[in-house]
Write a protein that holds these residues in place. Structure first.
Motif, PDB file in Angstrom:
ATOM      1  N   ASN A   4      -6.524  -6.917   7.418  1.00 19.00           N
ATOM      2  CA  ASN A   4      -5.253  -6.821   7.187  1.00 19.00           C
ATOM      3  C   ASN A   4      -4.237  -7.237   8.431  1.00 19.00           C
ATOM      4  N   ASN A   5      -4.782  -7.032   9.837  1.00 17.30           N
ATOM      5  CA  ASN A   5      -3.924  -7.151  10.909  1.00 17.30           C
ATOM      6  C   ASN A   5      -4.149  -8.976  11.288  1.00 17.30           C
ATOM      7  N   GLU A   6      -5.042  -9.626  10.494  1.00 18.28           N
ATOM      8  CA  GLU A   6      -5.123 -10.932  10.925  1.00 18.28           C
ATOM      9  C   GLU A   6      -4.698 -11.920   9.493  1.00 18.28           C
ATOM     10  N   ILE A   7      -4.451 -11.274   8.656  1.00 14.33           N
ATOM     11  CA  ILE A   7      -3.755 -12.034   7.299  1.00 14.33           C
ATOM     12  C   ILE A   7      -2.401 -12.233   7.387  1.00 14.33           C
ATOM     13  N   LYS A   8      -1.979 -13.572   7.252  1.00 12.25           N
ATOM     14  CA  LYS A   8      -0.490 -13.882   7.300  1.00 12.25           C
ATOM     15  C   LYS A   8       0.242 -13.430   5.938  1.00 12.25           C
ATOM     16  N   ALA A  34     -10.658  -1.098  -7.506  1.00 12.63           N
ATOM     17  CA  ALA A  34     -10.665  -2.036  -6.370  1.00 12.63           C
ATOM     18  C   ALA A  34      -9.436  -2.822  -6.013  1.00 12.63           C
ATOM     19  N   TYR A  35      -8.846  -3.317  -7.350  1.00 12.72           N
ATOM     20  CA  TYR A  35      -7.534  -3.897  -6.858  1.00 12.72           C
ATOM     21  C   TYR A  35      -6.335  -3.214  -6.637  1.00 12.72           C
ATOM     22  N   THR A  36      -6.305  -2.082  -7.044  1.00 17.42           N
ATOM     23  CA  THR A  36      -5.314  -1.120  -6.516  1.00 17.42           C
ATOM     24  C   THR A  36      -5.445  -0.714  -5.040  1.00 17.42           C
ATOM     25  N   LYS A  37      -6.579  -0.676  -4.662  1.00 16.10           N
ATOM     26  CA  LYS A  37      -7.020  -0.168  -3.206  1.00 16.10           C
ATOM     27  C   LYS A  37      -6.663  -1.472  -2.187  1.00 16.10           C
ATOM     28  N   ARG A  38      -6.930  -2.642  -2.827  1.00 12.73           N
ATOM     29  CA  ARG A  38      -6.881  -3.924  -2.208  1.00 12.73           C
ATOM     30  C   ARG A  38      -5.150  -4.080  -1.978  1.00 12.73           C
ATOM     31  N   ALA A  39      -4.621  -3.752  -3.002  1.00 16.62           N
ATOM     32  CA  ALA A  39      -3.026  -4.347  -3.174  1.00 16.62           C
ATOM     33  C   ALA A  39      -2.371  -3.165  -2.353  1.00 16.62           C
ATOM     34  N   LEU A  40      -2.786  -2.166  -2.042  1.00 12.60           N
ATOM     35  CA  LEU A  40      -2.385  -0.882  -1.136  1.00 12.60           C
ATOM     36  C   LEU A  40      -2.539  -1.644   0.342  1.00 12.60           C
ATOM     37  N   GLN A  41      -3.715  -2.148   0.825  1.00 10.70           N
ATOM     38  CA  GLN A  41      -3.868  -2.634   1.935  1.00 10.70           C
ATOM     39  C   GLN A  41      -2.799  -3.627   2.195  1.00 10.70           C
ATOM     40  N   LEU A  42      -2.755  -4.621   1.205  1.00  4.26           N
ATOM     41  CA  LEU A  42      -1.906  -5.713   1.479  1.00  4.26           C
ATOM     42  C   LEU A  42      -0.520  -5.448   1.696  1.00  4.26           C
ATOM     43  N   LEU A  43      -0.033  -4.472   0.786  1.00  2.00           N
ATOM     44  CA  LEU A  43       1.332  -3.907   0.925  1.00  2.00           C
ATOM     45  C   LEU A  43       1.661  -3.343   2.166  1.00  2.00           C
ATOM     46  N   LYS A  44       0.640  -2.634   2.801  1.00  2.00           N
ATOM     47  CA  LYS A  44       0.789  -2.123   4.263  1.00  2.00           C
ATOM     48  C   LYS A  44       0.962  -3.011   5.127  1.00  2.00           C
ATOM     49  N   CYS A  46       2.076  -6.060   4.887  1.00  2.00           N
ATOM     50  CA  CYS A  46       3.236  -6.674   4.654  1.00  2.00           C
ATOM     51  C   CYS A  46       4.314  -5.929   5.124  1.00  2.00           C
ATOM     52  N   ARG A  47       4.376  -4.684   4.963  1.00  2.00           N
ATOM     53  CA  ARG A  47       5.430  -3.892   5.647  1.00  2.00           C
ATOM     54  C   ARG A  47       5.422  -3.991   7.094  1.00  2.00           C
ATOM     55  N   ILE A  48       4.145  -3.757   7.863  1.00  2.00           N
ATOM     56  CA  ILE A  48       4.066  -3.782   9.101  1.00  2.00           C
ATOM     57  C   ILE A  48       4.578  -5.094   9.681  1.00  2.00           C
ATOM     58  N   LYS A  49       4.227  -6.181   8.984  1.00  2.00           N
ATOM     59  CA  LYS A  49       4.758  -7.611   9.510  1.00  2.00           C
ATOM     60  C   LYS A  49       6.177  -7.823   9.525  1.00  2.00           C
ATOM     61  N   LEU A  50       6.793  -7.198   8.246  1.00  2.00           N
ATOM     62  CA  LEU A  50       8.274  -7.192   7.944  1.00  2.00           C
ATOM     63  C   LEU A  50       9.155  -6.496   9.112  1.00  2.00           C
ATOM     64  N   THR A  51       8.228  -5.163   9.277  1.00  2.00           N
ATOM     65  CA  THR A  51       9.048  -4.203  10.307  1.00  2.00           C
ATOM     66  C   THR A  51       9.061  -4.916  11.846  1.00  2.00           C
TER      67      THR A  51
END
Length: 68
Positions: A4-8, A34-44, A46-51
């Motif tokens: 997550n910390n490496e993904i663009k 599995a999709y829901t868990k991964r989506a949550l990771q990705l959303l988090k 994205c929120r970190i990057k946007l913040t």
């Protein structure tokens, strides 16, 4: 999958869109979980990057105001 910390941001959004498409089609409960868990990771991520970008922009604007 990238960490997550490496993904663009754009890659995270693309993966989220892919997950939504998969969830809208036939998928098992296990896949849905599995999709829901991964989506949550990705959303988090994205929120970190946007913040972070928001904070950077606020700092730039403060510097511009100081220069005036």
């Amino acid at each position: 999958m990238a960490e997550n910390n490496e993904i663009k941001y754009s890659d995270a959004i693309q993966e989220l869109e892919s997950i939504v498409r998969k969830m809208q089609s036939e998928c098992s409960i296990d896949e849905l979980s599995a999709y829901t868990k991964r989506a949550l990771q990705l959303l988090k991520a994205c929120r970190i990057k946007l913040t972070a970008v928001d904070e950077e922009l606020k700092n730039v604007l403060k510097e511009i105001e100081k220069a005036d």
